[in-house]
Design an enzyme around this catalytic site. Structure first.
Site, mmCIF file in Angstrom:
data_model
loop_
_atom_site.group_PDB
_atom_site.id
_atom_site.type_symbol
_atom_site.label_atom_id
_atom_site.label_comp_id
_atom_site.label_asym_id
_atom_site.label_seq_id
_atom_site.Cartn_x
_atom_site.Cartn_y
_atom_site.Cartn_z
ATOM 1 N N CYS A 141 31.919 22.209 19.450
ATOM 2 C CA CYS A 141 33.134 22.999 19.634
ATOM 3 C C CYS A 141 34.036 22.372 20.704
ATOM 4 C CB CYS A 141 32.778 24.455 19.938
ATOM 5 S SG CYS A 141 34.172 25.593 19.685
ATOM 6 N N HIS A 143 28.437 26.598 16.041
ATOM 7 C CA HIS A 143 27.482 26.977 17.078
ATOM 8 C C HIS A 143 26.187 27.473 16.428
ATOM 9 C CE1 HIS A 143 30.197 26.831 20.542
ATOM 10 N NE2 HIS A 143 31.117 27.427 19.813
#
Length: 476
Positions: A327, A429
């Protein structure tokens, strides 16, 4: 309700254990925390089918309770972006209009939606296990604190007050907290819990007896020190010393690190030594370097450069060693950050992947399955692996020029990961929580979360005084 004398006293894990303990008795259980402050968040269902985000602690508590996580379980989430600024999330959605509102005034605006969420959970469940925040007896904040005793009064909750006896001063903490509460709030305290005790329990006497004589509240549990319960730590994980033996995985711990709980499985994985790096020396000898998520990518990238970490990271990649960005870490690995709306910040990236990121005012929240494409070494073992994952981001990233192969796609077929040589950047994630991913990369897995929750329930069953937990339901 689980209250604490301080932050870090053990509220989160005890609330999680109680969620599973009551659920094992056939009760419909929901967790609740009126307001959480954390950059560790999960994507969950919200009103009208719109997904939102809640703190990771309530997400895991819902799993322990055997119910679907829901934004009402953590109606207010504050995600720190600096020392004096936080993103405000209400019922899963960002509320920019509340960020500049003064703390006390903001609390009065946040309490009504939090109270409504609490009432809805109370109406639809047999038991609600509530977690407090910090201490309920911060007298400078008490008038505007809706997370602790205002919530307790609204629910008429039977409250346990937990303290970390390993820190010292436990009896003073318990007595002082109890003494500072108004009489109406003190009446809700049903028991004291001594957490993280090491040594001979007989040496506690006559402390619990004297404390009960002073307060009228019994000590209902002495919980031994238990470092390996397996529940991801909500905060403070990167302050621990390196653990394990084998492949050395160094995670860069910048100031606004987010979603660090997703690395918890690596702490317990055979053949892996996990460490947290803030200096170049702490990267020395790493087999893997991981750039994790960030709540403020440009700020954390500037910090990384100021610490002199950028050149060791480049050398590591140049030596052909695995480098992973997740991310915000993916965004840092690219060539540039563009911020036309003032969301995060603009500037050059590390230029280790031919990518550019533009920040959008709208936050993208997306759970779902992801699938790895055909990858090259050293990531080839992931080729074709499918896993659950989730995305939380303002950034929109695109490949520029040649050299970046698509590595990961989400359920919609969108590219959310890229590889160039030993460098891999992913927007998903939670992948290290996948047994398939762990086994592919390391040839090992860790116990499933359900087994962790069962162990926690058995631990409290063993160490609480008989009948206490059943009795709490009768005193609400």
């Amino acid at each position: 309700m689980v209250l604490g004398t301080t932050s870090g006293a053990g509220k989160s894990w005890l609330a999680t254990a109680l969620c599973r303990w009551y659920a094992r008795r056939g009760l419909k259980v929901a967790p609740f925390k009126a307001q959480n402050m954390s950059n560790n968040a999960r994507v969950v269902p919200g009103p009208g089918g719109r997904v939102g985000e809640i703190g990771s602690a309530q997400y895991f508590q819902a799993l322990a309770a055997g119910v679907v996580p829901d934004v009402r379980m953590n109606p207010v989430l504050l995600k720190p972006e600096g020392d004096t600024a936080s993103q405000v999330i209400v019922l899963g959605q960002v509320r920019p209009d509340l960020m500049a509102v003064p703390w006390r005034s903001r609390s009065e605006q946040l309490w009504p939606p939090a109270r409504q969420a609490l009432q809805e959970l109370l109406d639809s469940h047999d038991v609600v296990v509530i977690e407090g925040a910090g201490s309920p007896a911060e007298i400078n904040l008490h008038a505007s604190d809706y997370v602790n005793m205002r919530t307790a009064l609204a629910a008429r909750a039977a409250c346990l007050l937990v303290t970390d006896i390993d820190r010292g001063g436990a009896f003073a903490h318990l007595y002082g907290t109890h003494a500072l509460l108004p009489a109406e709030e003190r009446a809700l305290i049903r028991g004291f819990v001594l957490n993280r005790f090491r040594g001979d329990a007989s040496l506690l006497a006559p402390g619990p007896q004297q404390l009960q004589a002073l307060t009228g509240v019994p000590t209902v549990a002495v919980l031994p020190m238990w470092r390996e319960h397996g529940l991801p730590e909500e905060d403070g994980l990167y302050d621990e010393a390196p653990r394990g033996e084998g492949i050395q995985v160094a995670v860069v711990a910048y100031p606004r690190i987010s979603n660090l709980d997703e690395f918890q499985p690596l702490r317990r994985l055979p053949g892996v030594r996990l460490s947290w790096a803030r200096t170049p020396a702490q990267l020395a000898g790493a087999d893997w370097i991981v750039l994790p998520g960030s709540k403020h990518t440009s700020g954390d990238l500037a910090w990384l450069r100021a610490q002199g970490l950028d050149e060791p990271i480049r050398r590591h990649a140049g030596l052909g060693r695995p480098l992973l960005g997740v991310c915000g870490g993916l965004q840092m690995l690219g060539r540039a950050l563009h911020d036309p709306h003032g969301v995060d910040g603009s500037g050059p990236g590390l230029d280790l992947l031919p990518l550019e990121t533009t920040f959008d005012t709208a936050k993208l929240l997306r759970p779902g399955r992801v699938r790895f494409e055909a990858l090259e070494a050293p990531w080839a073992a992931l080729s074709g692996v499918e896993s659950e994952g989730y995305e939380i981001r303002h950034g929109r990233t695109r490949a520029v020029g040649e050299g970046a192969a698509v590595a990961l796609r989400n359920a919609d077929g969108e590219a959310i990961g890229w590889q160039r040589g030993h460098v891999l950047g992913l927007y998903a994630h939670g992948l290290f929580e996948s047994p398939a991913v762990l086994h592919s990369l390391f040839g090992a897995t860790v116990p499933a979360l359900d087994a962790v929750f069962e162990g926690m329930a058995e631990f409290v069953e063993q160490h609480f005084e008989p009948g206490v937990l059943e009795g709490l339901l009768g005193t609400c």
